[in-house]
Enzyme design. Structure first.
Site, PDB file in Angstrom:
ATOM      1  N   CYS A  46       0.870  -1.169   0.000  1.00  0.00           N
ATOM      2  CA  CYS A  46       0.000   0.000   0.000  1.00  0.00           C
ATOM      3  C   CYS A  46       0.906   1.218   0.000  1.00  0.00           C
ATOM      4  O   CYS A  46       2.105   1.112   0.236  1.00  0.00           O
ATOM      5  CB  CYS A  46      -0.863   0.024   1.249  1.00  0.00           C
ATOM      6  SG  CYS A  46      -1.876  -1.445   1.428  1.00  0.00           S
ATOM      7  N   ARG A  80       1.617   1.696  -5.896  1.00  0.00           N
ATOM      8  CA  ARG A  80       1.791   0.676  -4.866  1.00  0.00           C
ATOM      9  C   ARG A  80       0.497  -0.066  -4.537  1.00  0.00           C
ATOM     10  O   ARG A  80       0.507  -1.078  -3.834  1.00  0.00           O
ATOM     11  CB  ARG A  80       2.328   1.313  -3.576  1.00  0.00           C
ATOM     12  CG  ARG A  80       3.641   2.027  -3.748  1.00  0.00           C
ATOM     13  CD  ARG A  80       4.084   2.617  -2.441  1.00  0.00           C
ATOM     14  NE  ARG A  80       4.357   1.568  -1.478  1.00  0.00           N
ATOM     15  CZ  ARG A  80       5.502   0.930  -1.354  1.00  0.00           C
ATOM     16  NH1 ARG A  80       6.512   1.249  -2.143  1.00  0.00           N
ATOM     17  NH2 ARG A  80       5.662  -0.017  -0.462  1.00  0.00           N
ATOM     18  N   TRP A 104      -3.707  -1.678  -1.442  1.00  0.00           N
ATOM     19  CA  TRP A 104      -3.697  -2.935  -2.210  1.00  0.00           C
ATOM     20  C   TRP A 104      -4.266  -3.974  -1.256  1.00  0.00           C
ATOM     21  O   TRP A 104      -3.649  -4.329  -0.259  1.00  0.00           O
ATOM     22  CB  TRP A 104      -2.271  -3.289  -2.610  1.00  0.00           C
ATOM     23  CG  TRP A 104      -2.170  -4.483  -3.520  1.00  0.00           C
ATOM     24  CD1 TRP A 104      -2.392  -4.501  -4.864  1.00  0.00           C
ATOM     25  CD2 TRP A 104      -1.815  -5.820  -3.153  1.00  0.00           C
ATOM     26  NE1 TRP A 104      -2.208  -5.774  -5.348  1.00  0.00           N
ATOM     27  CE2 TRP A 104      -1.847  -6.602  -4.326  1.00  0.00           C
ATOM     28  CE3 TRP A 104      -1.468  -6.439  -1.951  1.00  0.00           C
ATOM     29  CZ2 TRP A 104      -1.552  -7.961  -4.333  1.00  0.00           C
ATOM     30  CZ3 TRP A 104      -1.178  -7.793  -1.966  1.00  0.00           C
ATOM     31  CH2 TRP A 104      -1.211  -8.541  -3.144  1.00  0.00           C
ATOM     32  N   ASN A 158       0.495  -0.316   6.152  1.00  0.00           N
ATOM     33  CA  ASN A 158       0.915  -1.107   4.993  1.00  0.00           C
ATOM     34  C   ASN A 158       1.575  -2.362   5.530  1.00  0.00           C
ATOM     35  O   ASN A 158       2.511  -2.272   6.315  1.00  0.00           O
ATOM     36  CB  ASN A 158       1.904  -0.298   4.149  1.00  0.00           C
ATOM     37  CG  ASN A 158       2.575  -1.140   3.072  1.00  0.00           C
ATOM     38  OD1 ASN A 158       2.021  -2.142   2.622  1.00  0.00           O
ATOM     39  ND2 ASN A 158       3.766  -0.747   2.661  1.00  0.00           N
ATOM     40  N   GLY A 159       1.091  -3.535   5.140  1.00  0.00           N
ATOM     41  CA  GLY A 159       1.660  -4.785   5.634  1.00  0.00           C
ATOM     42  C   GLY A 159       0.557  -5.732   6.035  1.00  0.00           C
ATOM     43  O   GLY A 159      -0.604  -5.546   5.646  1.00  0.00           O
ATOM     44  N   GLU A 203      10.445 -12.883 -20.595  1.00  0.00           N
ATOM     45  CA  GLU A 203      10.122 -11.506 -20.220  1.00  0.00           C
ATOM     46  C   GLU A 203       9.025 -10.931 -21.125  1.00  0.00           C
ATOM     47  O   GLU A 203       8.134 -10.216 -20.661  1.00  0.00           O
ATOM     48  CB  GLU A 203      11.398 -10.647 -20.265  1.00  0.00           C
ATOM     49  CG  GLU A 203      11.204  -9.167 -19.992  1.00  0.00           C
ATOM     50  CD  GLU A 203      10.600  -8.836 -18.623  1.00  0.00           C
ATOM     51  OE1 GLU A 203      10.452  -9.728 -17.777  1.00  0.00           O
ATOM     52  OE2 GLU A 203      10.251  -7.660 -18.426  1.00  0.00           O
ATOM     53  N   LYS A 259       5.487  -9.455 -19.738  1.00  0.00           N
ATOM     54  CA  LYS A 259       5.006  -8.085 -20.029  1.00  0.00           C
ATOM     55  C   LYS A 259       3.595  -8.128 -20.570  1.00  0.00           C
ATOM     56  O   LYS A 259       2.732  -7.366 -20.155  1.00  0.00           O
ATOM     57  CB  LYS A 259       5.898  -7.389 -21.069  1.00  0.00           C
ATOM     58  CG  LYS A 259       7.184  -6.750 -20.663  1.00  0.00           C
ATOM     59  CD  LYS A 259       7.142  -5.706 -19.607  1.00  0.00           C
ATOM     60  CE  LYS A 259       7.045  -6.270 -18.213  1.00  0.00           C
ATOM     61  NZ  LYS A 259       8.203  -6.388 -17.418  1.00  0.00           N
ATOM     62  N   GLU A 309       0.881  -9.402 -17.851  1.00  0.00           N
ATOM     63  CA  GLU A 309       0.578  -8.570 -16.681  1.00  0.00           C
ATOM     64  C   GLU A 309      -0.190  -7.307 -17.023  1.00  0.00           C
ATOM     65  O   GLU A 309      -0.948  -6.812 -16.192  1.00  0.00           O
ATOM     66  CB  GLU A 309       1.829  -8.260 -15.855  1.00  0.00           C
ATOM     67  CG  GLU A 309       2.796  -7.286 -16.461  1.00  0.00           C
ATOM     68  CD  GLU A 309       3.976  -6.973 -15.543  1.00  0.00           C
ATOM     69  OE1 GLU A 309       3.817  -6.991 -14.317  1.00  0.00           O
ATOM     70  OE2 GLU A 309       5.061  -6.703 -16.079  1.00  0.00           O
ATOM     71  N   HIS A 332       7.380 -31.337 -26.333  1.00  0.00           N
ATOM     72  CA  HIS A 332       7.174 -32.135 -25.119  1.00  0.00           C
ATOM     73  C   HIS A 332       5.860 -31.777 -24.414  1.00  0.00           C
ATOM     74  O   HIS A 332       5.665 -32.128 -23.259  1.00  0.00           O
ATOM     75  CB  HIS A 332       8.353 -31.957 -24.169  1.00  0.00           C
ATOM     76  CG  HIS A 332       9.643 -32.394 -24.782  1.00  0.00           C
ATOM     77  ND1 HIS A 332       9.920 -33.719 -25.068  1.00  0.00           N
ATOM     78  CD2 HIS A 332      10.711 -31.682 -25.225  1.00  0.00           C
ATOM     79  CE1 HIS A 332      11.112 -33.803 -25.631  1.00  0.00           C
ATOM     80  NE2 HIS A 332      11.614 -32.577 -25.750  1.00  0.00           N
ATOM     81  N   LYS A 334       3.414  -2.334  -7.551  1.00  0.00           N
ATOM     82  CA  LYS A 334       4.810  -2.213  -7.974  1.00  0.00           C
ATOM     83  C   LYS A 334       5.765  -2.925  -7.028  1.00  0.00           C
ATOM     84  O   LYS A 334       6.739  -3.515  -7.449  1.00  0.00           O
ATOM     85  CB  LYS A 334       5.160  -0.720  -8.058  1.00  0.00           C
ATOM     86  CG  LYS A 334       6.558  -0.428  -8.555  1.00  0.00           C
ATOM     87  CD  LYS A 334       6.700  -0.748 -10.020  1.00  0.00           C
ATOM     88  CE  LYS A 334       8.072  -0.399 -10.570  1.00  0.00           C
ATOM     89  NZ  LYS A 334       8.279  -1.051 -11.871  1.00  0.00           N
TER      90      LYS A 334
HETATM   91  O1  M6R Z   1      11.166  -4.725  -7.134  1.00  0.00           O
HETATM   92  P1  M6R Z   1      11.563  -6.068  -7.665  1.00  0.00           P
HETATM   93  O2  M6R Z   1      12.486  -5.989  -8.821  1.00  0.00           O
HETATM   94  O3  M6R Z   1      12.106  -6.968  -6.587  1.00  0.00           O
HETATM   95  O4  M6R Z   1      10.211  -6.723  -8.176  1.00  0.00           O
HETATM   96  C1  M6R Z   1      10.176  -8.032  -8.649  1.00  0.00           C
HETATM   97  C2  M6R Z   1       8.895  -8.317  -9.380  1.00  0.00           C
HETATM   98  O5  M6R Z   1       7.795  -8.142  -8.529  1.00  0.00           O
HETATM   99  C3  M6R Z   1       8.712  -7.409 -10.602  1.00  0.00           C
HETATM  100  O6  M6R Z   1       9.776  -7.531 -11.487  1.00  0.00           O
HETATM  101  C4  M6R Z   1       7.398  -7.755 -11.343  1.00  0.00           C
HETATM  102  O7  M6R Z   1       7.485  -9.016 -11.907  1.00  0.00           O
HETATM  103  C5  M6R Z   1       7.111  -6.690 -12.410  1.00  0.00           C
HETATM  104  N1  M6R Z   1       5.758  -6.239 -12.292  1.00  0.00           N
HETATM  105  C6  M6R Z   1       7.268  -7.173 -13.792  1.00  0.00           C
HETATM  106  O8  M6R Z   1       6.987  -6.195 -14.734  1.00  0.00           O
END
Ligand code: M6R
Length: 608
Positions: free
Chosen positions: A2, A27, A75, A101-102, A481, A485, A488, A504, A603
């Protein structure tokens, strides 16, 4: 996960509070709320959904000057997304307001105890217990009261607490969730990260676990859980407030994709010269690397894991150095074989990802030296590591990692090259790859120049429900990757596979409704990749490929293609990144989704 922002002081109004909160919306954006304390009264305004929902409910308040305020963007974890579950939460009397937050792990026990004592709960959240516990324990000193409450909480928290009996005062505390405090002229602030603070001050103090801060008009004081005062100088942040603005772009993600030439420059400058690595942060490790190092372990999550995988391939392929990599949430529970001869490399943009942080703790407990590659100065993972390399790319606000992914790979390759150099395993191939990394800003400018073409391409693929990304070796790391992208931010079911694995199992999924994105690297196994594309075509799946300029085969074999300038195979995951990112970005827009705030994500992932 959050966002927290609050202040005590003079001169600010509700709009300033909301503006600060907006900087933290990445966040969490399930709901937003504020608490304003005025003349021994606390007013709460909170609303489900994005901050603009809250803002549009209180237009008459925006210009109102306020002296003590807490803001929160949520969040959701405990309790659904609703006005009632939004923060701030209050006690039974309305004299206390808190933001959190937590996760309070023992909240059920505490809640039942409080209910037995007559407290009435208004939300389903774990956080609300804190407000009632403050009510129960308050006897004239908010700092002492919060310290007492904290001793009863299990789990993770960053909190802000106000009480009408102590106007112009916020008590803030941290365990496990990030919290930064700062004092500007006539104002003291707390926030989940530095971005809302930068407008007022660039000198900040990151709270450590078990620390409490008392914020007043006259600045802040730090305490430990026993109430002892702590003296610690603030650290200076070089980021500008403008770095956290959209600067004319439609979304942060778009801005951050286009910032990659400059981000790569900032990440690599002074760390690389004519293909020779020179990372000063690694100098203290020279002896360890030359004489003791036997194994490297990489720990990371999500995109950072994909960057780590590229490094593993880079090191094993070019210098045959043993590198293991594990997703941090698995690493924590798999009893990894690490010791004093292991270098653990933790990769985290935010420096707050809980799984990665726990991985760092386990590695250190087992005697490993931990080197962290991180973007956020002063965040928790670097503070708990033995060595840190900061990425210097400026803040990344979009939830999808973009510029930090390419910067991570660039830095990790330079680290890998440095290790190879000190172990006498440096080669011409490594040097060539590093020389290309020095030229990446220019290269990226060229690839970003294809944005219109990529936008057109995305129109042909935005309507599918599924998509498979395939590649081999470095192309495979890029495929993972690319798929992340897309999934998500567009919610298309996208998965990355090693092209050789198709037969496979995954190939069973393919038909004309299931297109494939192929990463065709110009390497010694390209013909095998071409065969895999033919297998896919034989199942009538539509194929779009990214390949290297001059590749005539791709042109004839695939339905759509983007050809990028020639690059070393190790540089391929970097080279194709802007294509993958722009493709996903445009697909998300065509599906009328907000790429900066994908559903269910945040994030920085500070819960397990
Ligand atoms: O802050 P971090 O690099 O540790 O975060 C890791 C993942 O949560 C982050 O890379 C996530 O997969 C992204 N949303 C991908 O775009």
């Amino acid at each position: 996960m959050c966002g927290i922002f609050g202040f005590v002081g003079e001169g600010l109004n509700v709009q300033d509070l909301i503006n600060g909160l907006k900087k933290l919306e990445y966040r969490g954006y399930d709901s937003a709320g504020i608490a304003i304390e005025n003349e021994k009264n606390i007013s709460i305004y909170k609303k489900e959904g994005r901050i603009y929902n809250l803002e549009s409910e209180i237009p008459q308040l925006m210009e109102k000057k306020i002296s003590t305020a807490l803001g929160h963007t949520r969040w959701a974890t405990h309790g659904g997304v609703s006005d009632q579950n939004s923060h701030p939460h209050t006690d039974c009397t309305g004299k206390v307001a808190i933001i959190h937050n937590g996760i309070i792990e023992n909240f059920q026990y505490l809640r039942e105890k409080l209910i037995k004592n007559g407290h009435i709960f208004k939300s389903e959240t774990d956080s609300e217990v804190i407000a009632h516990m403050v009510e129960e324990n308050y006897s004239g000193n908010l700092l002492e009261c919060v310290i007492k409450v904290l001793h009863e909480l299990n789990g993770a928290y960053a909190i802000g607490v106000i009480h009408t009996d102590e106007p112009n005062c916020i008590i803030a505390a941290r365990k496990g969730s990030p919290l930064v405090i700062s004092a500007g002229s006539n104002i003291s602030m707390l926030a989940s990260d530095v971005t809302p603070i930068l407008r007022y001050s660039k000198d900040v103090n990151f709270l450590n676990d078990g620390e409490i801060a008392k914020l007043t008009n006259n600045g802040y004081e730090l305490y430990d859980l026993q109430g002892n005062k702590i003296e610690r100088k603030p650290i200076h942040i070089n980021w500008d407030e403008a770095c956290a603005e959209r600067s004319g772009y439609n979304h942060f993600m778009e801005k951050e994709i286009f910032e990659q030439p400059i981000a790569i420059k900032s990440a690599t400058i002074g760390r690389l010269k004519d293909g020779i690595p020179c990372i000063k942060e690694l100098e203290p490790l020279k002896d360890f690397i030359e004489t003791k190092l036997e194994k490297i372990y990489i720990v990371a999550c999500g995109t950072a894991y994909h960057a780590g995988l590229a490094m593993k391939y880079f090191m094993q392929y070019y210098s045959n150095i043993d590198v293991s990599i594990e997703v941090a949430s698995e690493f924590r529970y798999m009893n990894p074989k690490i010791d004093g001869k292991t270098l653990t490399i933790a990769i985290s943009q935010s420096g707050e990802t809980l799984d990665t942080l726990e991985g760092v703790r386990i590695a250190r407990k087992n005697g490993s030296h931990v080197l962290t590659v991180c973007n956020v100065v002063g965040s928790t993972i670097p503070r708990e590591s033995d060595s840190v390399i900061y990425m210097n790319t400026g803040p990344e606000i979009g939830v999808a990692a973009t510029k930090t992914y390419t910067a991570q790979i660039a830095i990790l390759y330079i680290v890998g090259a440095q290790i190879a150099l000190w172990k006498n395993l440096y080669s011409e191939d490594i040097k060539n790859a590093l020389c290309q990394i020095e030229n990446l800003p220019e290269y990226f400018n060229t690839v970003l120049g294809y944005s219109q073409k990529i936008k057109e391409l995305s129109k042909s693929y935005c309507g599918y429900r599924n998509m498979m990304y395939i590649g081999r070796r470095f192309g495979y790391t890029a495929a993972l990757e690319g798929a992340l992208k897309l999934k998500e931010i567009s919610y298309i079911n996208a998965t990355g596979y090693q092209a050789g694995e198709l037969k496979h199992g995954p190939i069973a999924l393919l038909d004309q409704e299931f297109p494939v994105f192929a990463m065709v690297c110009d390497d010694d196994i390209k013909e095998k990749m071409i065969s895999n594309i033919m297998e896919v075509k034989a199942r009538k799946a539509r194929v779009v490929a990214v390949g290297i300029e001059g590749d005539e085969k791709i042109k004839t074999l695939t339905d759509d293609y983007i050809l990028i300038p020639k690059c070393e195979q190790a540089v391929f995951p970097l080279a194709v990144a802007p294509v993958m990112q722009l493709f996903a970005y445009n697909v998300a827009l065509l599906r009328e989704l907000d790429p900066d705030k994908p559903r269910n994500l945040a994030k920085s992932v500070t819960v397990e």
